[in-house]
Scaffold this motif. Structure first.
Motif, PDB file in Angstrom:
ATOM      1  N   ARG A  33     -20.933  29.648  12.689  1.00  0.00           N
ATOM      2  CA  ARG A  33     -19.884  28.639  12.860  1.00  0.00           C
ATOM      3  C   ARG A  33     -18.573  29.317  13.247  1.00  0.00           C
ATOM      4  NH1 ARG A  33     -20.596  24.944   7.415  1.00  0.00           N
ATOM      5  NH2 ARG A  33     -22.469  23.805   8.057  1.00  0.00           N
ATOM      6  N   SER A  34     -18.297  30.415  12.568  1.00  0.00           N
ATOM      7  CA  SER A  34     -17.059  31.148  12.834  1.00  0.00           C
ATOM      8  C   SER A  34     -17.003  31.616  14.288  1.00  0.00           C
ATOM      9  CB  SER A  34     -16.958  32.352  11.890  1.00  0.00           C
ATOM     10  OG  SER A  34     -15.761  33.040  12.078  1.00  0.00           O
ATOM     11  N   ASP A  35     -18.129  32.112  14.800  1.00  0.00           N
ATOM     12  CA  ASP A  35     -18.207  32.563  16.192  1.00  0.00           C
ATOM     13  C   ASP A  35     -17.904  31.405  17.149  1.00  0.00           C
ATOM     14  OD1 ASP A  35     -18.781  34.567  18.185  1.00  0.00           O
ATOM     15  OD2 ASP A  35     -20.746  33.622  18.480  1.00  0.00           O
ATOM     16  N   PHE A  36     -18.478  30.236  16.859  1.00  0.00           N
ATOM     17  CA  PHE A  36     -18.216  29.067  17.694  1.00  0.00           C
ATOM     18  C   PHE A  36     -16.744  28.679  17.649  1.00  0.00           C
ATOM     19  CE2 PHE A  36     -17.336  24.582  18.063  1.00  0.00           C
ATOM     20  CZ  PHE A  36     -17.839  24.303  19.320  1.00  0.00           C
ATOM     21  N   ILE A  37     -16.171  28.648  16.451  1.00  0.00           N
ATOM     22  CA  ILE A  37     -14.765  28.239  16.304  1.00  0.00           C
ATOM     23  C   ILE A  37     -13.845  29.215  17.025  1.00  0.00           C
ATOM     24  CG2 ILE A  37     -12.897  27.909  14.629  1.00  0.00           C
ATOM     25  CD1 ILE A  37     -15.125  26.687  12.764  1.00  0.00           C
ATOM     26  N   LYS A  38     -14.121  30.527  16.946  1.00  0.00           N
ATOM     27  CA  LYS A  38     -13.325  31.514  17.691  1.00  0.00           C
ATOM     28  C   LYS A  38     -13.402  31.226  19.192  1.00  0.00           C
ATOM     29  CE  LYS A  38     -14.331  35.262  14.568  1.00  0.00           C
ATOM     30  NZ  LYS A  38     -14.958  36.570  14.438  1.00  0.00           N
ATOM     31  N   TYR A  39     -14.610  30.958  19.670  1.00  0.00           N
ATOM     32  CA  TYR A  39     -14.805  30.645  21.083  1.00  0.00           C
ATOM     33  C   TYR A  39     -14.023  29.396  21.482  1.00  0.00           C
ATOM     34  CZ  TYR A  39     -17.088  28.738  25.203  1.00  0.00           C
ATOM     35  OH  TYR A  39     -17.322  28.193  26.437  1.00  0.00           O
ATOM     36  N   ALA A  40     -14.165  28.327  20.685  1.00  0.00           N
ATOM     37  CA  ALA A  40     -13.506  27.061  21.008  1.00  0.00           C
ATOM     38  C   ALA A  40     -11.991  27.209  21.003  1.00  0.00           C
ATOM     39  CB  ALA A  40     -13.946  25.978  20.026  1.00  0.00           C
ATOM     40  N   VAL A  41     -11.461  27.919  20.023  1.00  0.00           N
ATOM     41  CA  VAL A  41     -10.013  28.125  19.938  1.00  0.00           C
ATOM     42  C   VAL A  41      -9.529  28.970  21.113  1.00  0.00           C
ATOM     43  CG1 VAL A  41      -8.192  29.231  18.577  1.00  0.00           C
ATOM     44  CG2 VAL A  41      -9.872  27.772  17.450  1.00  0.00           C
ATOM     45  N   THR A  42     -10.254  30.041  21.431  1.00  0.00           N
ATOM     46  CA  THR A  42      -9.870  30.900  22.554  1.00  0.00           C
ATOM     47  C   THR A  42      -9.883  30.123  23.864  1.00  0.00           C
ATOM     48  OG1 THR A  42     -10.765  32.845  21.432  1.00  0.00           O
ATOM     49  CG2 THR A  42     -10.441  33.022  23.809  1.00  0.00           C
ATOM     50  N   LEU A  43     -10.927  29.340  24.075  1.00  0.00           N
ATOM     51  CA  LEU A  43     -11.034  28.534  25.291  1.00  0.00           C
ATOM     52  C   LEU A  43      -9.890  27.525  25.371  1.00  0.00           C
ATOM     53  CD1 LEU A  43     -12.752  27.893  27.806  1.00  0.00           C
ATOM     54  CD2 LEU A  43     -13.998  26.262  26.394  1.00  0.00           C
ATOM     55  N   THR A  44      -9.619  26.856  24.278  1.00  0.00           N
ATOM     56  CA  THR A  44      -8.550  25.858  24.255  1.00  0.00           C
ATOM     57  C   THR A  44      -7.189  26.499  24.486  1.00  0.00           C
ATOM     58  OG1 THR A  44      -9.851  24.469  22.776  1.00  0.00           O
ATOM     59  CG2 THR A  44      -7.485  24.025  22.877  1.00  0.00           C
ATOM     60  N   LEU A  45      -6.927  27.617  23.826  1.00  0.00           N
ATOM     61  CA  LEU A  45      -5.652  28.310  24.039  1.00  0.00           C
ATOM     62  C   LEU A  45      -5.497  28.729  25.498  1.00  0.00           C
ATOM     63  CD1 LEU A  45      -5.346  30.543  20.849  1.00  0.00           C
ATOM     64  CD2 LEU A  45      -3.902  28.604  21.487  1.00  0.00           C
ATOM     65  N   GLY A  46      -6.586  29.213  26.089  1.00  0.00           N
ATOM     66  CA  GLY A  46      -6.545  29.593  27.502  1.00  0.00           C
ATOM     67  C   GLY A  46      -6.201  28.408  28.393  1.00  0.00           C
ATOM     68  N   GLN A  47      -6.800  27.270  28.109  1.00  0.00           N
ATOM     69  CA  GLN A  47      -6.513  26.069  28.901  1.00  0.00           C
ATOM     70  C   GLN A  47      -5.062  25.640  28.739  1.00  0.00           C
ATOM     71  OE1 GLN A  47      -9.553  23.499  27.317  1.00  0.00           O
ATOM     72  NE2 GLN A  47     -10.983  23.985  28.971  1.00  0.00           N
ATOM     73  N   ILE A  48      -4.565  25.671  27.512  1.00  0.00           N
ATOM     74  CA  ILE A  48      -3.175  25.292  27.261  1.00  0.00           C
ATOM     75  C   ILE A  48      -2.222  26.264  27.961  1.00  0.00           C
ATOM     76  CG2 ILE A  48      -1.385  25.157  25.466  1.00  0.00           C
ATOM     77  CD1 ILE A  48      -3.650  24.052  23.598  1.00  0.00           C
ATOM     78  N   MET A  49      -2.513  27.548  27.870  1.00  0.00           N
ATOM     79  CA  MET A  49      -1.654  28.550  28.519  1.00  0.00           C
ATOM     80  C   MET A  49      -1.651  28.374  30.034  1.00  0.00           C
ATOM     81  SD  MET A  49      -2.646  31.796  26.095  1.00  0.00           S
ATOM     82  CE  MET A  49      -1.842  33.020  27.090  1.00  0.00           C
ATOM     83  N   MET A  50      -2.817  28.080  30.599  1.00  0.00           N
ATOM     84  CA  MET A  50      -2.890  27.870  32.050  1.00  0.00           C
ATOM     85  C   MET A  50      -2.086  26.639  32.460  1.00  0.00           C
ATOM     86  SD  MET A  50      -4.436  30.283  33.559  1.00  0.00           S
ATOM     87  CE  MET A  50      -4.748  29.556  35.147  1.00  0.00           C
ATOM     88  N   GLU A  51      -2.191  25.572  31.698  1.00  0.00           N
ATOM     89  CA  GLU A  51      -1.445  24.355  32.011  1.00  0.00           C
ATOM     90  C   GLU A  51       0.058  24.602  31.903  1.00  0.00           C
ATOM     91  OE1 GLU A  51      -0.543  20.828  33.452  1.00  0.00           O
ATOM     92  OE2 GLU A  51      -2.568  21.654  33.398  1.00  0.00           O
TER      93      GLU A  51
END
Length: 107
Positions: A33-51
């Protein structure tokens, strides 16, 4: 590569989300679960930073962009900032690979 220091975070999620995460873990898409949450948070942060970068880019003139680029390059050459591109690149490539796997894209 710089050492990553991890800190624990507690998160409350609806049971249906936990169930879906557990299914992905069971299927081997993620180690935990932790691995998934790290992935989801990293992906989301990347999207927010790009926007945010896209929005900021709309307000910067070409002359200002060139000046900022020169300043950043100078800082990099004088080692005033650390080059973390290899670590960022690894994270982005891993996120892209996992995203493609989730979508069923063939390699």
């Amino acid at each position: 590569m710089a050492q990553v220091i991890e800190s624990p975070v507690s998160v409350r999620l609806p049971k249906y989300i936990i169930k879906k995460i557990d299914e992905l873990v069971k299927e081997g898409e993620f180690k935990s679960r932790s691995d998934f949450i790290k992935y989801a948070v990293t992906l989301t942060l990347g999207q927010i930073m790009m926007e945010k970068a896209r929005e900021k880019a709309k307000t910067i003139t070409p002359e200002e962009a060139k000046a900022r680029s020169r300043q950043a390059l100078q800082k990099l050459f004088t080692e005033e900032i650390e080059d973390e591109w290899s670590e960022i690149k690894d994270i982005l490539e891993d996120a892209d690979r996992k995203w493609k796997e989730l979508k069923g894209v063939k390699k």
